[in-house]
Design a protein around this motif. Structure first.
Motif, PDB file in Angstrom:
ATOM      1  N   ASN A 234       0.813  -1.222   0.000  1.00  0.00           N
ATOM      2  CA  ASN A 234       0.000   0.000   0.000  1.00  0.00           C
ATOM      3  C   ASN A 234       0.850   1.277   0.000  1.00  0.00           C
ATOM      4  N   GLY A 235       0.558   2.143  -0.943  1.00  0.00           N
ATOM      5  CA  GLY A 235       1.199   3.456  -0.959  1.00  0.00           C
ATOM      6  C   GLY A 235       2.538   3.496  -1.671  1.00  0.00           C
ATOM      7  N   SER A 251      -4.519   0.770  -1.387  1.00  0.00           N
ATOM      8  CA  SER A 251      -5.594  -0.040  -0.814  1.00  0.00           C
ATOM      9  C   SER A 251      -6.947   0.484  -1.292  1.00  0.00           C
ATOM     10  N   TRP A 255      -6.897  -2.882  -3.716  1.00  0.00           N
ATOM     11  CA  TRP A 255      -5.676  -3.679  -3.727  1.00  0.00           C
ATOM     12  C   TRP A 255      -5.387  -4.252  -5.119  1.00  0.00           C
TER      13      TRP A 255
HETATM   14  C1  LIG Z   1      -2.990   2.764   2.633  1.00  0.00           C
HETATM   15  O1  LIG Z   1      -2.197   3.941   2.643  1.00  0.00           O
HETATM   16  C2  LIG Z   1      -2.945   5.121   2.799  1.00  0.00           C
HETATM   17  C3  LIG Z   1      -1.983   6.287   2.746  1.00  0.00           C
HETATM   18  O2  LIG Z   1      -0.965   6.075   1.864  1.00  0.00           O
HETATM   19  C4  LIG Z   1      -3.681   5.114   4.106  1.00  0.00           C
HETATM   20  O3  LIG Z   1      -4.477   6.263   4.217  1.00  0.00           O
HETATM   21  C5  LIG Z   1      -4.565   3.877   4.178  1.00  0.00           C
HETATM   22  O4  LIG Z   1      -5.165   3.807   5.435  1.00  0.00           O
HETATM   23  C6  LIG Z   1      -3.744   2.642   3.945  1.00  0.00           C
HETATM   24  N1  LIG Z   1      -4.612   1.488   3.908  1.00  0.00           N
HETATM   25  C7  LIG Z   1      -4.353   0.389   4.574  1.00  0.00           C
HETATM   26  C8  LIG Z   1      -5.377  -0.685   4.491  1.00  0.00           C
HETATM   27  O5  LIG Z   1      -3.331   0.250   5.216  1.00  0.00           O
END
Ligand SMILES: *[C@@H]1O[C@H](CO)[C@@H](O)[C@H](O)[C@H]1NC(C)=O
Ligand SMILES: *[C@@H]1O[C@H](CO)[C@@H](O)[C@H](O)[C@H]1NC(C)=O
Ligand SMILES: *[C@@H]1O[C@H](CO)[C@@H](O)[C@H](O)[C@H]1NC(C)=O
Ligand SMILES: *[C@@H]1O[C@H](CO)[C@@H](O)[C@H](O)[C@H]1NC(C)=O
Ligand SMILES: *[C@@H]1O[C@H](CO)[C@@H](O)[C@H](O)[C@H]1NC(C)=O
Ligand SMILES: *[C@@H]1O[C@H](CO)[C@@H](O)[C@H](O)[C@H]1NC(C)=O
Ligand SMILES: *[C@@H]1O[C@H](CO)[C@@H](O)[C@H](O)[C@H]1NC(C)=O
Ligand SMILES: *[C@@H]1O[C@H](CO)[C@@H](O)[C@H](O)[C@H]1NC(C)=O
Ligand SMILES: *[C@@H]1O[C@H](CO)[C@@H](O)[C@H](O)[C@H]1NC(C)=O
Ligand SMILES: *[C@@H]1O[C@H](CO)[C@@H](O)[C@H](O)[C@H]1NC(C)=O
Ligand SMILES: *[C@@H]1O[C@H](CO)[C@@H](O)[C@H](O)[C@H]1NC(C)=O
Ligand SMILES: *[C@@H]1O[C@H](CO)[C@@H](O)[C@H](O)[C@H]1NC(C)=O
Length: 376
Positions: A234-235, A251, A255
């Protein structure tokens, strides 16, 4: 008598301090290779480019992507002491464990010792014994200035709980707890304990390297592709196919890996075609009607060719959860048809060849209470 006890206590203490931690090797039975991550806590103030050089990361953009840093970040960006930088590398599984694939290579400097290289230069991501073993060094005290050492970073390519994950090597900090680490990296205590073969969280010590599974985006990248399995958490983002394609994982996009043409200038010549057959779409493009979307997705590459795949999705009819819907700007799509429309007309039998690993099918038994154990 008293001083003897003190002496004994002192020597015991020094054993505690200098005793090498348990071998950090992570279980790895799949592979042969995949991308993996470790968290490097720089001991001194440094720059991103110095870290890139230290770890032999070929491409600066790869380092930025693993840290979710903007592509415009300068190479001389300073990194403060104790800051954590995520290092991307290629993992190779062999004989049940995973280690970085012949990288990084460190050149011994004047006054270096193996312990200093392991514990300080590479911030405890490896032990000196591990460096000694992979480099066939019979006497740890005999290394020469200029000698090149392969630093075996711990990693894995295995699925966890039948999901694709990016394995992240995390050096445990004093004052943290398994519960806290699990929460921070979006996994569970049970998964962490089982994956790392820890029966009692109290046995975890500061400086141990934990195998932390980060959920990865799914993709349609073929298992014959040179970058298979392209695992991104994620990210994060990465450039692939010789920098012709940029992929990112969010995410919020259910995904699903999102790739597009990078638009970068390629050192030698131009990027190969990235169109999805005769659809008129290129990688990253999609057409959509109210509830029917077709995306031209990245499906991998070889030396000369980039593969594409038309992915059709229909929006989910059961997507009325308001808390979720308010967070995402895109409509939610259910990816239910996958058409492989390779550029090369090739008879590619796309039967699910991905190996499934079920290492963790035993139920985990923990007799511990749910109290948090703070690592000292
Ligand atoms: C994924 O990353 C974003 C920020 O980059 C964040 O806001 C989000 O909660 C994350 N999702 C998960 C499931 O970790
Ligand atoms: C980084 O390099 C640029 C020029 O290449 C320079 O202007 C800038 O001051 C440098 N930044 C640091 C932190 O050294
Ligand atoms: C593989 O691992 C086993 C024990 O885990 C060890 O005895 C054997 O020597 C290893 N083989 C190689 C080639 O490293
Ligand atoms: C960090 O700085 C200290 C003091 O300047 C030096 O002794 C040490 O070798 C440096 N560590 C690394 C890993 O460069
Ligand atoms: C270490 O030694 C073994 C056998 O002695 C050899 O097979 C292996 O290639 C050597 N590895 C390196 C890195 O030299
Ligand atoms: C897990 O740890 C136990 C001891 O705590 C050891 O006997 C066992 O071999 C380990 N299992 C694996 C797969 O490393
Ligand atoms: C790519 O290279 C061409 C010439 O080879 C140059 O004109 C163009 O500005 C470059 N584009 C970028 C984004 O660097
Ligand atoms: C790119 O071109 C240079 C010189 O023209 C050559 O040495 C190099 O091998 C080429 N690289 C690739 C990946 O083709
Ligand atoms: C496809 O995407 C590229 C950018 O990735 C854009 O320049 C192009 O206009 C798009 N084509 C269509 C048909 O949407
Ligand atoms: C979605 O589009 C495909 C062709 O692109 C079409 O065959 C199908 O009927 C469409 N489905 C819906 C629900 O509109
Ligand atoms: C890709 O290129 C490498 C070296 O340039 C070569 O060894 C390999 O056989 C090529 N693979 C394919 C599938 O063409
Ligand atoms: C997200 O993707 C999964 C399959 O990967 C699918 O089962 C699920 O319905 C999707 N969710 C939404 C909201 O589209």
């Amino acid at each position: 008598m008293g001083s003897a006890t003190l002496l004994l206590a002192l020597s015991f203490l020094s054993v505690l301090i200098t005793a090498p931690r348990a071998q950090a090797s992570f279980k790895c039975s799949s592979g042969p290779t995949c991308n993996a991550l470790v968290g490097y806590v720089s001991p001194n103030t440094t720059t991103l480019s110095a870290i890139q050089t230290l770890f032999g990361v070929k491409n600066f953009r790869t380092l930025l992507g693993a840290n979710s840093l903007p592509a415009s970040t300068p190479t001389n960006q300073s990194v403060a002491a104790k800051d954590k930088i995520v290092i991307p590398f290629r993992c190779r599984c062999s004989n049940g464990t995973g280690i970085s694939n012949h990288r990084p290579v460190y050149t011994v400097q004047k006054d270096d010792g193996l312990y200093h290289i392991a514990a300080e230069v590479f911030a405890g991501l490896v032990t000196y014994q591990e460096i000694q073993a992979v480099n066939n060094i019979s006497d740890a005290n005999l290394i020469e200035v200029g000698q090149e050492l392969w630093i075996p970073l711990p990693c894995s390519c295995d699925e966890v709980n039948e999901s694709k994950v990016v394995h992240y090597g995390h050096v445990v900090e004093s004052g943290s707890s398994v519960a806290e680490i699990a929460e921070k990296y979006g996994t569970t205590e049970e998964t962490l304990l089982e994956l790392n073969n820890i029966t009692d969280p109290k046995n975890l010590k500061a400086g141990d390297v934990l195998d932390v599974p980060l959920k990865a985006c799914t993709s349609v990248v073929k298992n014959t592709s040179l970058d298979y399995p392209l695992l991104l958490s994620n990210g994060t983002y990465a450039y692939t196919a010789n920098n012709c394609v940029k992929c990112q994982c969010y995410s919020a996009n259910n995904w699903t890996l999102q790739c597009e043409q990078s638009g970068l200038n390629i050192t030698n010549g131009t990027c190969p075609s990235m169109e999805c057959g005769s659809s008129g779409l290129s990688i990253g493009n999609s057409t959509s009607t109210t509830c029917n979307r077709t995306t031209c997705a990245y499906a991998g590459y070889t030396n000369q060719t980039i593969f594409t795949s038309l992915v059709e999705s229909t929006c989910s009819s059961t997507n009325n959860a308001p808390s979720y819907a308010s967070k995402i700007t895109l409509p939610s799509w259910r990816w239910n048809f996958v058409f492989i429309v390779s550029q090369l007309v090739m008879l590619y039998l796309h039967h699910s060849q991905e190996p499934r690993f079920q290492h963790f099918n035993k139920s985990f038994r923990c007799h511990c209470q749910r109290e948090e154990y703070i690592i000292s």
